[in-house]
Design a protein around this motif. Structure first.
Motif, PDB file in Angstrom:
ATOM      1  N   THR A  62       0.849  -1.190   0.000  1.00 27.65           N
ATOM      2  CA  THR A  62       0.000   0.000   0.000  1.00 27.65           C
ATOM      3  C   THR A  62       0.882   1.236   0.000  1.00 27.65           C
ATOM      4  O   THR A  62       1.768   1.388   0.857  1.00 27.65           O
ATOM      5  N   LEU A  63       0.657   2.130  -0.961  1.00 30.36           N
ATOM      6  CA  LEU A  63       1.473   3.337  -1.078  1.00 30.36           C
ATOM      7  C   LEU A  63       0.772   4.538  -0.461  1.00 30.36           C
ATOM      8  O   LEU A  63      -0.449   4.694  -0.578  1.00 30.36           O
ATOM      9  N   THR A  64       1.557   5.379   0.187  1.00 31.09           N
ATOM     10  CA  THR A  64       1.071   6.672   0.668  1.00 31.09           C
ATOM     11  C   THR A  64       1.854   7.769  -0.031  1.00 31.09           C
ATOM     12  O   THR A  64       2.943   7.534  -0.562  1.00 31.09           O
ATOM     13  N   ASN A  65       1.313   8.965  -0.053  1.00 36.75           N
ATOM     14  CA  ASN A  65       1.986  10.070  -0.714  1.00 36.75           C
ATOM     15  C   ASN A  65       3.196  10.528   0.099  1.00 36.75           C
ATOM     16  O   ASN A  65       3.118  10.718   1.317  1.00 36.75           O
ATOM     17  N   TYR A  66       4.320  10.717  -0.591  1.00 39.87           N
ATOM     18  CA  TYR A  66       5.563  11.138   0.060  1.00 39.87           C
ATOM     19  C   TYR A  66       5.474  12.609   0.433  1.00 39.87           C
ATOM     20  O   TYR A  66       5.130  13.460  -0.394  1.00 39.87           O
ATOM     21  N   THR A  67       5.813  12.919   1.683  1.00 42.30           N
ATOM     22  CA  THR A  67       5.793  14.307   2.160  1.00 42.30           C
ATOM     23  C   THR A  67       7.133  14.731   2.723  1.00 42.30           C
ATOM     24  O   THR A  67       7.251  15.802   3.326  1.00 42.30           O
ATOM     25  N   ASN A 112       7.502   2.474   0.505  1.00 40.87           N
ATOM     26  CA  ASN A 112       6.038   2.379   0.417  1.00 40.87           C
ATOM     27  C   ASN A 112       5.387   3.729   0.172  1.00 40.87           C
ATOM     28  O   ASN A 112       4.372   4.062   0.794  1.00 40.87           O
ATOM     29  N   VAL A 113       5.995   4.502  -0.750  1.00 39.07           N
ATOM     30  CA  VAL A 113       5.455   5.844  -1.006  1.00 39.07           C
ATOM     31  C   VAL A 113       5.293   6.078  -2.504  1.00 39.07           C
ATOM     32  O   VAL A 113       5.890   5.402  -3.342  1.00 39.07           O
ATOM     33  N   ARG A 114       4.500   7.083  -2.791  1.00 38.76           N
ATOM     34  CA  ARG A 114       4.329   7.596  -4.143  1.00 38.76           C
ATOM     35  C   ARG A 114       4.931   8.993  -4.159  1.00 38.76           C
ATOM     36  O   ARG A 114       4.437   9.908  -3.491  1.00 38.76           O
ATOM     37  N   SER A 120       8.366   1.725  -4.016  1.00 38.82           N
ATOM     38  CA  SER A 120       7.824   3.062  -4.246  1.00 38.82           C
ATOM     39  C   SER A 120       7.665   3.345  -5.730  1.00 38.82           C
ATOM     40  O   SER A 120       8.305   2.709  -6.582  1.00 38.82           O
TER      41      SER A 120
END
Length: 263
Positions: A18-23, A37-39, A58
């Motif tokens: 599951t990817l989350t948005n990279y901040t 695990n980021v977009r 990612s």
């Protein structure tokens, strides 16, 4: 294509992640940072200014000129990108020129698609078990390369990848070792599935003034998927069999198994 070679099914983000948005920051300055695990999208490239950085599981799609770029002013900067996807803009301008560039980067089980050039190895690079394809160029016909070095490089290993250059125009090398900045040294292209390009391999072994050495093109499977001569003009440009430390052996036609002799 043999299932043993990299393709869309065995590279990129593993199923179930599951990817989350990279901040996080766009310049990585802390050693041994792990990004996973980021977009990573928009907002500009990721610049690597520290050693031991890892990016894994990612998707990287910043629409910058480079999506991951090494800081050339940090001598020990390094990054390993694993089980990830670089997705270019597919824009024929193109905004996304190259997925990753510089010294000290490694990619493993990575899919790269939608760029003019897949990657720019400038030294101390490993490209392994990865799938590079779907190149894009504009009407101005900038040259496209699967992997593009510009010379003054050392220690590059290109091992067990699929690089498929389907363009019928504006293309240069599936693997291009340029000499704009000097010679290339200790480069091994081993056990890859390769197709297309103007030439499959630009060796950097020039007929005069050559400063490149220890160039090895071995155990590769070449495909006539796009051209009867593998590349539009042939297999290899500027191979010099008696240059220091060169090797050419084990290269075969992927379909027939016929040996492809040194040029």
């Amino acid at each position: 294509m043999s299932n043993t070679f990299p393709n869309a099914d065995n590279t990129g983000v593993p199923a179930g992640v599951t990817l989350t948005n990279y901040t996080g920051p766009r310049e990585i300055t802390k050693a041994n940072t792990v990004i996973q695990n980021v977009r990573i999208s928009g907002g500009g490239r990721i610049t690597i200014s520290a050693p031991g950085v890892v990016i894994k599981n990612s998707v990287i799609s910043t629409d910058d000129t480079f999506d991951v770029s090494m800081n050339d002013n940090v001598a020990n900067a390094s990054v390993v990108v694993q089980d990830s996807e670089f997705v270019g803009s597919y824009d024929t301008s193109p905004h996304s020129e190259m997925a990753i560039r510089g010294k000290g980067w490694t990619i493993e089980r990575v899919e790269i698609r939608g760029y003019r050039d897949g990657g720019g190895p400038d030294g101390n690079n490993t490209i392994e078990n990865s799938y590079i394809h779907d190149f894009v160029v504009s009407s101005e016909c900038e040259h496209a390369d699967g992997l593009q070095g510009l010379g003054n490089t050392n220690n590059i290993a290109i091992r067990h990848n699929t690089i498929d250059m389907a363009l019928d125009h504006c293309m240069a090398g599936v693997v291009q070792l340029g000499t704009e900045n000097g010679g290339n040294h200790n480069v091994t292209v081993d056990d890859n599935w390769l197709a297309g390009g103007a030439w499959v391999f630009y060796s950097s072994l020039l007929p005069s003034g050559n400063t490149s050495d220890n160039i090895r093109f071995i155990n590769n499977r070449l495909s006539k998927k796009h051209f009867a001569t593998y590349g539009n003009y042939g297999v290899c440009a500027n191979w010099i069999a008696n240059a220091a430390g060169v090797a050419w052996y084990g290269n075969v036609d992927v379909d027939s198994g016929a040996t492809i002799p040194a040029p």
